[in-house]
Design an enzyme around this catalytic site. Structure first.
Site, short mmCIF file in Angstrom:
data_model
loop_
_atom_site.label_atom_id
_atom_site.label_comp_id
_atom_site.label_asym_id
_atom_site.label_seq_id
_atom_site.Cartn_x
_atom_site.Cartn_y
_atom_site.Cartn_z
N ALA A 58 41.39 44.22 53.91
CA ALA A 58 40.90 43.34 55.15
C ALA A 58 39.82 42.52 54.63
O ALA A 58 39.08 42.93 53.81
CB ALA A 58 40.62 44.30 56.19
N GLY A 95 43.90 47.55 53.27
CA GLY A 95 44.79 46.61 53.97
C GLY A 95 45.75 45.90 53.00
O GLY A 95 47.03 45.99 53.24
N GLU A 109 48.26 48.57 52.45
CA GLU A 109 48.95 48.86 53.79
C GLU A 109 50.06 47.78 53.88
O GLU A 109 51.02 48.19 54.34
CB GLU A 109 47.90 48.96 54.77
N GLU A 143 38.83 52.59 52.41
CA GLU A 143 38.03 52.57 53.85
C GLU A 143 36.99 53.49 53.68
O GLU A 143 36.23 53.07 54.58
CB GLU A 143 39.24 52.42 54.80
N1 T1G Z 1 36.41 41.27 51.82
C1 T1G Z 1 35.76 40.23 51.63
N2 T1G Z 1 35.16 40.05 50.71
C2 T1G Z 1 35.31 41.04 49.52
C3 T1G Z 1 36.16 42.17 49.85
C4 T1G Z 1 36.87 42.22 51.10
N3 T1G Z 1 37.53 43.49 51.18
N4 T1G Z 1 36.38 42.71 48.69
C5 T1G Z 1 35.46 42.08 47.58
N5 T1G Z 1 34.90 41.08 48.23
C6 T1G Z 1 33.89 39.99 47.76
C7 T1G Z 1 32.88 40.61 47.30
O1 T1G Z 1 31.70 40.52 48.37
C8 T1G Z 1 32.28 39.67 46.13
O2 T1G Z 1 31.74 38.32 46.89
C9 T1G Z 1 33.37 39.28 45.46
O3 T1G Z 1 34.73 39.28 46.53
C10 T1G Z 1 33.95 39.89 44.14
O4 T1G Z 1 33.80 41.24 44.50
C11 T1G Z 1 42.40 47.37 57.80
C12 T1G Z 1 39.86 48.01 57.50
C13 T1G Z 1 38.07 44.41 44.71
C14 T1G Z 1 37.32 46.30 43.39
O5 T1G Z 1 36.85 48.45 50.51
O6 T1G Z 1 36.07 47.40 45.82
O7 T1G Z 1 41.13 46.98 54.25
O8 T1G Z 1 29.54 38.32 46.10
O9 T1G Z 1 31.52 41.74 42.99
O10 T1G Z 1 33.49 44.32 40.92
O11 T1G Z 1 42.70 49.38 56.75
O12 T1G Z 1 35.33 44.08 45.44
O13 T1G Z 1 31.41 36.80 44.94
O14 T1G Z 1 30.31 36.29 47.26
O15 T1G Z 1 32.97 43.65 44.00
O16 T1G Z 1 35.69 42.89 40.49
C15 T1G Z 1 39.16 47.78 51.99
C16 T1G Z 1 36.25 46.50 48.57
C17 T1G Z 1 38.41 46.96 53.13
C18 T1G Z 1 37.76 46.76 49.00
C19 T1G Z 1 36.64 44.06 43.08
N6 T1G Z 1 38.89 47.46 50.76
N7 T1G Z 1 35.95 45.32 47.33
O17 T1G Z 1 35.41 44.49 42.31
O18 T1G Z 1 34.12 42.22 42.35
S1 T1G Z 1 38.50 47.59 54.62
C20 T1G Z 1 37.76 47.65 49.98
C21 T1G Z 1 36.07 46.23 46.06
C22 T1G Z 1 40.24 47.66 55.09
C23 T1G Z 1 42.27 48.18 56.48
C24 T1G Z 1 40.91 48.34 56.23
C25 T1G Z 1 35.93 45.19 45.17
C26 T1G Z 1 37.03 44.90 43.80
P1 T1G Z 1 30.71 37.40 46.05
P2 T1G Z 1 33.19 42.13 43.54
P3 T1G Z 1 34.63 43.42 41.43
#
Ligand code: T1G
Length: 694
Positions: A64, A103, A106, A126
């Site tokens: 998400a 997500g 999902e 999450e």
């Molecule tokens: N949403 C918005 N921005 C995101 C994002 C996300 N989910 N994930 C990464 N970014 C942005 C991050 O802030 C950075 O921005 C850029 O992307 C590169 O990220 C309903 C509720 C995917 C493994 O927890 O683990 O889904 O600084 O520097 O090292 O059940 O990002 O460039 O402006 O980390 O290559 C669940 C979180 C969400 C994954 C990539 N998903 N992200 O790592 O790059 S909750 C997560 C990561 C959800 C549902 C629930 C990592 C990555 P900027 P980065 P990276």
């Protein structure tokens, strides 16, 4: 019409839905809307016998869009989008590359089949944001792979690589070569064999043992102390095993919303962004050139030098390790090898990886061997004269443009830089012990440090897997300057009547891995004793004797002597209060003319924590830290501050700066001590009704 971030097209007899929303195809409102619109197009397209869902750029949706959290929800909701895909009459295949997380996975679980490139990973992280999969993940994954296999994935939040995901049954195929072609071929085969749709909402969870969930909860209780989300994850998976799908979804939603609103999740989401923000240095142009780093020289093969060396060897960067005596050098190299072999014994390194690392290590007894390295890091004894002489030599020996770094934990980087003709190339790289384990790296900019040196070392921190935080020069920089305040307050509390174990309990209960005195026992009481003795040589009043000195002089140096502030049974690291220490403290109070009094847990918490908040505010006032989030990240990655409290400054916001400020003013009134003088910046925030982060 804004250019949609999701497109539909027909490839032969297969409809293809493609998401294109950089940087990680997060499932923001536009993407969710586009997914529904493209599904409708695919369903209406008579030529499309099946559908493929995929993404452009780096990855299949990585979750998400967490930037939307905390804002008013904008439809369509992700669970509804996924349900629409799951209810579709056409067979739908998810084609995954990169990291299909949260997500993203999902959405893939709402499809009938899932294929992925071998390099892909899938996961439900999450829980690391203090949440749980809130779009059906806790209900569909157990139906796909069973509750026993789903639990560890959901509760740990760790991703699995494609081959393992195939074995688990999350994926139906792992593809080599071009993802689109592979997915189209897979889809055509499903059409040809008239393969059935496989909506997971119609499946049930395979029977589980009665004690699966309680046993699992017990197995994580210690490590997850203080967290909420892991336990909610277990509850959600339990609902999948016990309730019909629709009711299980309701339970998941209820738990998800509860977590979303929790302070713990807000703190963990704050840390997620903060640990990325710290890499962005205001005023430092993102395009600042960096110097190439192909090799590193490290001076000092002791605990710190050896640990620092391992970080670079792990990243494949050659290291020349310099010592003054062969015996120290061989011991240092032997310790590095022993560390690697211990890791290999745990199965986390292969023996060839150990040899690869050791082959990159060049032991040396001559400064001349550092003439061509790109970066030198000195990790010699914490004494200014010794460090100055090291830098005078480096100035003569190292090539122009080499970065000269000191690992000092408190000394003045400017004073060190000024003994060289190249202060612009000098910087502090403060590693935290054990240097090959702790993720924090305080990057200390001197007055003269050049921007490209800062940019280079910030990038180097990431390259060696550290969280680099840029700080300014003062005694103790940011982390230790605040820590020294807390330690002094803890000592004062004991002098006034609190027991060391009472102080440790309060901070342990707040969420620290251990309290201040158990931490001192771990580090070794003799370390601080030697530093105080050094100071006392010049001016005894600068380091007055305390009961801690008595302990060391009685051979109680901490865990390493099985006796320090606490007693330790052989082979056991559990601190046990000691009657001998109580007697030493009582005698100390008597010599100081102090009549011990009862000290409440509230007083312990306020004095140990508010003194750090006040010091942090002064650090921000002085520009030693750039932002409150930098201080938060330092405390989480350098000192184990509980991530579900967001860091010292985030925690202060949750307590209320007005309450903290009032208590600081009271303590300043009572004691007149400088460290209780209220920070002007803190007062400014309180007057403006603001927090450190808003
Ligand atoms: N949403 C918005 N921005 C995101 C994002 C996300 N989910 N994930 C990464 N970014 C942005 C991050 O802030 C950075 O921005 C850029 O992307 C590169 O990220 C309903 C509720 C995917 C493994 O927890 O683990 O889904 O600084 O520097 O090292 O059940 O990002 O460039 O402006 O980390 O290559 C669940 C979180 C969400 C994954 C990539 N998903 N992200 O790592 O790059 S909750 C997560 C990561 C959800 C549902 C629930 C990592 C990555 P900027 P980065 P990276």
């Amino acid at each position: 019409m804004t250019d949609s971030v999701v497109h539909y097209r027909l490839e032969g007899e297969i409809g293809v839905v493609t998401i294109n929303y950089p940087p990680v195809n997060a499932l923001g409102q536009g993407v969710r809307e586009g997914l529904l619109a493209c599904l409708a197009q695919g369903e209406a397209d008579g030529a499309a016998k099946a559908l493929v869902v995929m993404a452009e750029g780096r990855t299949f949706p990585a979750g998400a869009d967490i930037r939307e959290f905390g804002k008013p929800p904008a439809g369509p909701a992700l669970p509804d989008v996924i349900a629409a895909y799951e209810r579709s009459e056409k067979v739908i295949i998810a084609a995954i590359h990169g990291t299909a997380l949260g997500g993203g996975l999902e959405v893939a679980l709402g499809c009938d089949y899932r294929v992925a490139l071998a390099s892909a990973q899938v996961g439900l992280p999450e829980v690391k944001l203090g949440l749980l999969p809130g779009a059906g993940g806790t209900q569909r994954l157990p139906r796909l792979i069973g509750a026993e296999q789903a639990l560890p994935l959901i509760v740990s939040g760790n991703p699995v690589k494609a081959p393992a995901a195939l074995k688990l049954g999350i994926l139906d195929a792992v593809l080599d070569g071009d993802l689109l072609q592979g997915a189209l071929e897979f889809a055509r085969a499903k059409v040809a064999e008239n393969a059935p749709r496989r909506p997971l909402c119609d499946a049930s969870v395979a029977a589980v043992s009665d004690t699966l969930f309680s046993d699992f909860e017990q197995s994580i209780a210690h490590r997850q102390r203080g967290f909420k989300a892991p336990f909610a994850c277990i509850e959600a998976v339990k609902a999948a095993a016990e309730l019909p799908f629709a009711q299980g979804l309701e339970k998941e939603r209820e738990l998800f919303l509860g977590l979303m609103a929790s302070t713990e999740s807000k703190a963990q989401r704050h840390v997620f962004f903060a640990e990325r923000e710290v890499a962005k240095v205001p005023g430092l142009d993102a395009k600042t050139t960096q110097r190439e780093v192909r090799s590193v020289g490290i001076i000092g093969a002791g605990t710190m030098g050896g640990g620092i060396a391992m970080n670079f060897l792990n990243a494949g960067i050659p290291v020349t390790l310099l010592e003054v005596k062969d015996e120290f050098l061989s011991r240092g190299v032997a310790v590095i090898r022993a560390n690697y072999e211990a890791t290999a014994k745990k199965g986390r390194l292969t023996s060839e990886q150990v040899e690869q690392r050791m082959a990159l290590l060049t032991p040396s007894l001559s400064y001349d061997d550092l003439a061509q390295v790109d970066v030198v890091i000195e990790a010699v004894f914490e004494n200014m004269d010794i460090k100055k002489s090291v830098f005078e030599t480096l100035d003569k020996v190292c090539k122009p443009g080499a970065i000269l770094a000191t690992n000092t934990s408190t000394l003045d980087v400017n004073e060190i830089a000024n003994v060289t003709q190249r202060p612009q190339d000098v910087i502090g790289l403060h590693f935290f012990s054990p240097a090959n384990v702790m993720k924090l790296l305080e990057i200390v900019r001197g007055e003269a440090t050049a921007d490209d040196v800062i940019a280079t070392t910030m990038a180097l921190a990431r390259r060696i897997g550290k969280v680099g935080v840029l700080v300014g020069v003062c005694h103790g920089f940011v982390g230790n300057r605040m820590l020294h305040r807390r330690q002094a307050e803890a000592m004062a509390l004991v002098k006034q009547g609190a027991s060391p174990q009472a102080v440790d309990k309060v901070l342990f209960d707040l969420g620290f891995p251990m309290g201040p005195f158990a931490t001192s026992d771990l580090a070794g009481l003799d370390v601080g004793y030697r530093i105080r003795e050094e100071i006392r040589k010049d001016d005894p009043s600068k380091a007055p004797r305390t009961w801690m000195d008595d302990l060391v002089e009685k051979g109680r140096c901490g865990q390493k002597t099985q006796a320090g502030v606490f007693d330790y049974e052989k082979g056991n690291r559990t601190p046990v209060p000691s009657a001998d220490v109580d007697a030493i403290i009582a005698a100390y109070r008597a010599t100081e003319g102090v009549t011990p009094r009862a000290v409440s847990e509230d007083e312990i918490l306020e004095r140990c924590m508010y003194v750090m908040v006040n010091e942090g505010a002064k650090i921000l006032e002085e520009g030693i830290a750039m932002r409150a989030l930098d201080i938060d990240v330092i405390w989480i990655y350098g000192y184990g501050f509980p991530v579900y409290r967001g860091g010292v400054m985030f925690w202060a916001d949750t307590v209320g700066l007005d309450k903290i400020y009032a208590r600081i003013c009271e303590l300043y009134q009572q004691t007149g001590e400088e460290h209780w003088r209220p920070s002007a910046y803190l007062k400014e925030l309180v007057d403006a009704g603001r927090g450190f982060h808003h």
